[in-house]
Design a protein around this motif. Structure first.
Motif, PDB file in Angstrom:
ATOM      1  N   LEU A 173     -19.159  31.792  74.567  1.00  0.00           N
ATOM      2  CA  LEU A 173     -18.302  32.217  75.672  1.00  0.00           C
ATOM      3  C   LEU A 173     -18.169  31.144  76.749  1.00  0.00           C
ATOM      4  N   PHE A 174     -19.073  30.164  76.724  1.00  0.00           N
ATOM      5  CA  PHE A 174     -19.101  29.163  77.787  1.00  0.00           C
ATOM      6  C   PHE A 174     -17.764  28.449  77.942  1.00  0.00           C
ATOM      7  N   GLY A 175     -17.258  27.911  76.826  1.00  0.00           N
ATOM      8  CA  GLY A 175     -16.034  27.118  76.888  1.00  0.00           C
ATOM      9  C   GLY A 175     -14.844  27.896  77.434  1.00  0.00           C
ATOM     10  N   PRO A 176     -14.469  29.023  76.811  1.00  0.00           N
ATOM     11  CA  PRO A 176     -13.319  29.797  77.307  1.00  0.00           C
ATOM     12  C   PRO A 176     -13.468  30.244  78.756  1.00  0.00           C
ATOM     13  N   VAL A 177     -14.675  30.675  79.150  1.00  0.00           N
ATOM     14  CA  VAL A 177     -14.879  31.114  80.537  1.00  0.00           C
ATOM     15  C   VAL A 177     -14.656  29.956  81.496  1.00  0.00           C
ATOM     16  N   MET A 178     -15.216  28.775  81.172  1.00  0.00           N
ATOM     17  CA  MET A 178     -15.078  27.633  82.079  1.00  0.00           C
ATOM     18  C   MET A 178     -13.657  27.084  82.087  1.00  0.00           C
ATOM     19  N   VAL A 179     -12.959  27.150  80.947  1.00  0.00           N
ATOM     20  CA  VAL A 179     -11.545  26.758  80.941  1.00  0.00           C
ATOM     21  C   VAL A 179     -10.761  27.670  81.877  1.00  0.00           C
ATOM     22  N   THR A 180     -11.028  28.987  81.779  1.00  0.00           N
ATOM     23  CA  THR A 180     -10.381  29.947  82.693  1.00  0.00           C
ATOM     24  C   THR A 180     -10.720  29.617  84.139  1.00  0.00           C
ATOM     25  N   TRP A 181     -11.989  29.291  84.391  1.00  0.00           N
ATOM     26  CA  TRP A 181     -12.441  28.958  85.747  1.00  0.00           C
ATOM     27  C   TRP A 181     -11.661  27.771  86.318  1.00  0.00           C
ATOM     28  N   PHE A 182     -11.527  26.698  85.526  1.00  0.00           N
ATOM     29  CA  PHE A 182     -10.838  25.510  86.023  1.00  0.00           C
ATOM     30  C   PHE A 182      -9.335  25.765  86.203  1.00  0.00           C
ATOM     31  N   VAL A 183      -8.757  26.559  85.320  1.00  0.00           N
ATOM     32  CA  VAL A 183      -7.346  26.914  85.492  1.00  0.00           C
ATOM     33  C   VAL A 183      -7.154  27.706  86.789  1.00  0.00           C
ATOM     34  N   VAL A 184      -8.068  28.657  87.064  1.00  0.00           N
ATOM     35  CA  VAL A 184      -7.998  29.431  88.303  1.00  0.00           C
ATOM     36  C   VAL A 184      -8.174  28.512  89.516  1.00  0.00           C
ATOM     37  N   LEU A 185      -9.110  27.564  89.441  1.00  0.00           N
ATOM     38  CA  LEU A 185      -9.290  26.597  90.529  1.00  0.00           C
ATOM     39  C   LEU A 185      -7.981  25.874  90.823  1.00  0.00           C
ATOM     40  N   ALA A 186      -7.329  25.404  89.757  1.00  0.00           N
ATOM     41  CA  ALA A 186      -6.088  24.648  89.924  1.00  0.00           C
ATOM     42  C   ALA A 186      -4.982  25.523  90.520  1.00  0.00           C
ATOM     43  N   VAL A 187      -4.835  26.742  90.004  1.00  0.00           N
ATOM     44  CA  VAL A 187      -3.771  27.635  90.484  1.00  0.00           C
ATOM     45  C   VAL A 187      -3.974  27.992  91.954  1.00  0.00           C
ATOM     46  N   LEU A 188      -5.202  28.348  92.318  1.00  0.00           N
ATOM     47  CA  LEU A 188      -5.489  28.668  93.721  1.00  0.00           C
ATOM     48  C   LEU A 188      -5.191  27.477  94.623  1.00  0.00           C
ATOM     49  N   GLY A 189      -5.538  26.288  94.138  1.00  0.00           N
ATOM     50  CA  GLY A 189      -5.282  25.093  94.922  1.00  0.00           C
ATOM     51  C   GLY A 189      -3.807  24.825  95.107  1.00  0.00           C
ATOM     52  N   MET A 300     -20.018  34.323  86.796  1.00  0.00           N
ATOM     53  CA  MET A 300     -20.130  33.908  85.394  1.00  0.00           C
ATOM     54  C   MET A 300     -20.184  32.385  85.294  1.00  0.00           C
ATOM     55  N   ALA A 301     -19.343  31.701  86.072  1.00  0.00           N
ATOM     56  CA  ALA A 301     -19.317  30.237  86.033  1.00  0.00           C
ATOM     57  C   ALA A 301     -20.634  29.651  86.528  1.00  0.00           C
ATOM     58  N   THR A 302     -21.213  30.244  87.575  1.00  0.00           N
ATOM     59  CA  THR A 302     -22.475  29.709  88.104  1.00  0.00           C
ATOM     60  C   THR A 302     -23.647  30.006  87.168  1.00  0.00           C
TER      61      THR A 302
END
Length: 630
Positions: A173-189, A300-302
């Motif tokens: 689950l690590f990869g998909p969760v962190m990919v989602t995390w970085f996409v969310v970071l980018a979108v929020l930014g 989850m990311a932390t």
């Protein structure tokens, strides 16, 4: 075992996703607290557009110079047969300078101290990451704030309790969760940058320079907060063996770096338009309806970031044991397929107790930020210094001058960040330093004690070849079966053999002298694992070599020996292992100070038994005790 290299786009994409999940968890969660600490930490910095642009410029160039240039472009080239990390770099450096010179002692000290500091980082990272994520609860509702510490402790207990079960299932689950995390970071930014696009101008280094000129002393101190955006950079190098250089580089430049920069700029734009968001600029990037899902995703990311450093602590411990800097410890494999997935109970519970104590003592991510950074920046300095030694032998002429100029420039940056964190020692930076000093003292004491012990054991030893000849010509009483004498020195007679002849006055029909040694490479190919030498009609010598990322397994070695030497059959019922067990006593003229001798003796008594560490059947072992004066 080398790093995975693939040219298949689908396979490479899978490796990149895996790298995003494991390698970038720590640095990927730094937007939770970095910009907030720059303005609300222990430095009084006015919240205005000029200072925001200056801080953003420092963050941008810190990520570009330290992570992109130093680690991704340069340090990843210092691989030890595909493996990375400061202990792998130390092994490479020792190969170039030997092991007996004064220079070698300094290099060993640098490498081991850098590795020791990793344990401090392994305690702080879970605490600050999970706390900073859960503090988003107070953004949702102030009434939930008292529950942050209890929930954080519950998350930590659950995380460390699952270590013994292995991380294979969670790792998927690590990869998909962190990919989602970085996409969310980018979108929020991006959403917030559109409200104040002028923040993108801070990519110009003139903003960082002007900020330094306007606040010379203050800006230097603030480097201790800016460095929080770089925590986790060492993981890029340490995890190279798991994913390979290309996957780590692609993941950084394609997704991780853009997402981090966009989020930092988004926070900067938010603070310019809404200064009141400084209470928690990360969570205020999101609309109110998205804050609860964002808290869940951030938690989850932390947890993933915490898992990465916990696994790293297990790996560093195993490498230290194999390199002779740590006593034997119980190491359990949690996967039948992945040899890198291990569990070290002693380290696991030490980390859990330390993390909980840290959470209760510091109580918030802001307080922990003062302790965070010292261990990371110190390790960065150690890595750069070792890179001088290793890479200086790889190039010559003008390339060497250019390389040293670049490394020298990067070393200045490392020292600047490190010096700023030294100023935070009294605010909490003492904690990782204390953990590092304790680990360093234990590791160097064990190494020194084993060296002195080896010298004592060699005193009066007889050459093995001549002794075997005398036994062949005048044999003692022989009994059925096969005996294996474990010895650290392949050229001399094992003490266990001498004690056996002295007390039992018998010898088995077949005698094997076995030596287990560790090479300065991570993994030894199976075809190079075993060397067999016949020393007489019934005497054999076996030397088994393992890499510093492998664990010795004698039953596996014996299976390989039988294939190479069919006349040697290691039947469980007819094979006996003879080992020496040393007890440390004080010498008339001690070779170690009293406290180091007692410390070494304590570690020696509590080390995992040889039978467990080497996977030897305990019911087939005979231990011959002896006292050694140190």
């Amino acid at each position: 075992m080398s790093a995975p290299q693939t040219h298949d786009p689908k396979k490479l994409a899978g490796v990149i996703v895996g790298a995003i999940g494991v390698v970038y968890g720590d640095i990927g969660t730094s937007p939770l607290y970095t910009l907030k600490e720059c303005f609300t930490g222990h430095v009084d910095l006015t919240l205005n557009a000029f200072n925001i642009m200056g801080i953003l410029s420092l963050i941008f160039w810190g990520l570009m110079l330290v992570v992109s240039l130093k680690y991704v472009a340069i340090i990843l080239r210092c691989d030890n047969r595909g493996e990375g990390g400061i202990l792998a770099l130390l092994a490479l450096a020792m190969r170039h300078v030997g092991s007996d010179s004064r220079r070698a002692h300094w290099i060993i000290g640098l490498g081991i101290f850098g590795a020791a500091l990793f344990y401090g980082d392994s305690i702080i990272t879970p605490a600050i990451s999970v706390l900073s994520a859960l503090e988003g609860i107070s953004v949702v509702s102030n009434t939930l704030e008292p529950y942050i510490l209890p929930i954080a402790i519950m998350v930590m207990v659950a995380l460390f309790a699952m270590q013994s079960r292995g991380t294979a299932l969670v790792g998927k689950l690590f990869g998909p969760v962190m990919v989602t995390w970085f996409v969310v970071l980018a979108v929020l930014g991006i959403v917030n940058i559109m409200k104040a696009p002028a923040v993108l101008g801070s990519v110009n280094p003139i903003y960082a320079i002007q900020f330094f000129m306007a606040h010379p002393a203050l800006s230097f101190v603030l480097l201790g907060a800016v460095v929080l955006c770089l925590t986790g950079a060492e993981a890029l190098y340490a995890d190279m063996g798991h994913f390979g250089r290309p996957a780590i580089r692609y993941a950084w430049f394609i997704l991780v770096l853009p997402a981090l920069l966009l989020n930092y700029y988004g926070q900067g734009a938010l603070l310019i338009t809404h200064p009141e968001a400084i209470k928690n600029p990360f969570y205020y990037l999101a609309p109110s309806w998205a804050q609860i899902p964002l808290v869940v995703l951030a938690t989850m990311a932390t947890v993933i970031a915490s898992q990465a450093v916990i696994s790293g602590a297990f790996s560093v411990t195993r490498q230290a044991i194999q390199l002779g800097f740590c006593p034997r410890m119980d190491i359990q494999h949690t996967s039948e397929r992945e040899m890198g997935q291990i569990y070290v109970p002693g380290i696991n519970w030490f980390l859990l107790v330390s993390v909980i104590a840290l959470i209760l003592a510091f109580r918030s991510s802001s307080n922990l930020a003062a302790a965070y950074g010292f261990a990371v920046t110190c390790t960065m300095v150690m890595t750069t210094l070792l890179a001088f030694v290793v890479m200086g032998r790889q190039v010559s002429g003008a390339k060497k001058v250019g390389l040293f100029a670049v490394l020298g420039f990067l070393l200045v940056i490392d020292f600047a960040f490190f010096s700023a964190n030294v100023l935070k020692l009294h605010e909490g930076g003492w904690f990782p330093l204390l953990i590092g000093l304790i680990a360093f003292t234990l590791m160097m004491t064990w190494k020194r004690g084993r060296q002195l012990l080896a010298v004592k054991l060699r005193e009066g030893e007889m050459p093995l070849a001549g002794f075997v000849e005398s036994l062949e010509s005048s044999p003692p009483q022989r009994v059925e079966g096969l005996s294996i004498f474990m010895t650290a020195n392949a050229d001399t007679v094992p003490h266990a053999l001498l004690h056996n002849l002295k007390h039992n006055k018998v010898l088995h029909e077949q005698v094997v002298f076995m030596t287990i040694q560790t090479d300065d490479i991570p993994f030894v190919p199976n075809r190079e694992r075993v060397t067999i030498r016949r020393m007489g009609e019934s005497f054999y010598q076996i030397v088994a070599t393992f890499g510093f990322k492998e664990e010795p397994n004698i039953p596996t070695v014996l299976q390989q020996v039988t294939q190479l030497q069919p006349e040697l059959v290691f039947d469980d019922m007819n094979t006996s292992f003879f080992l020496s067990r040393e007890t440390i006593v004080e010498a008339k003229y001690p070779s170690m100070s009293w406290w180091r001798r007692r410390l070494f003796s304590l570690m020696s008594r509590n080390a995992t038994r040889v039978t467990n560490f080497f996977r030897i059947p305990p019911n087939r072992v005979v231990e011959m005790g002896m006292q050694i004066e140190l």
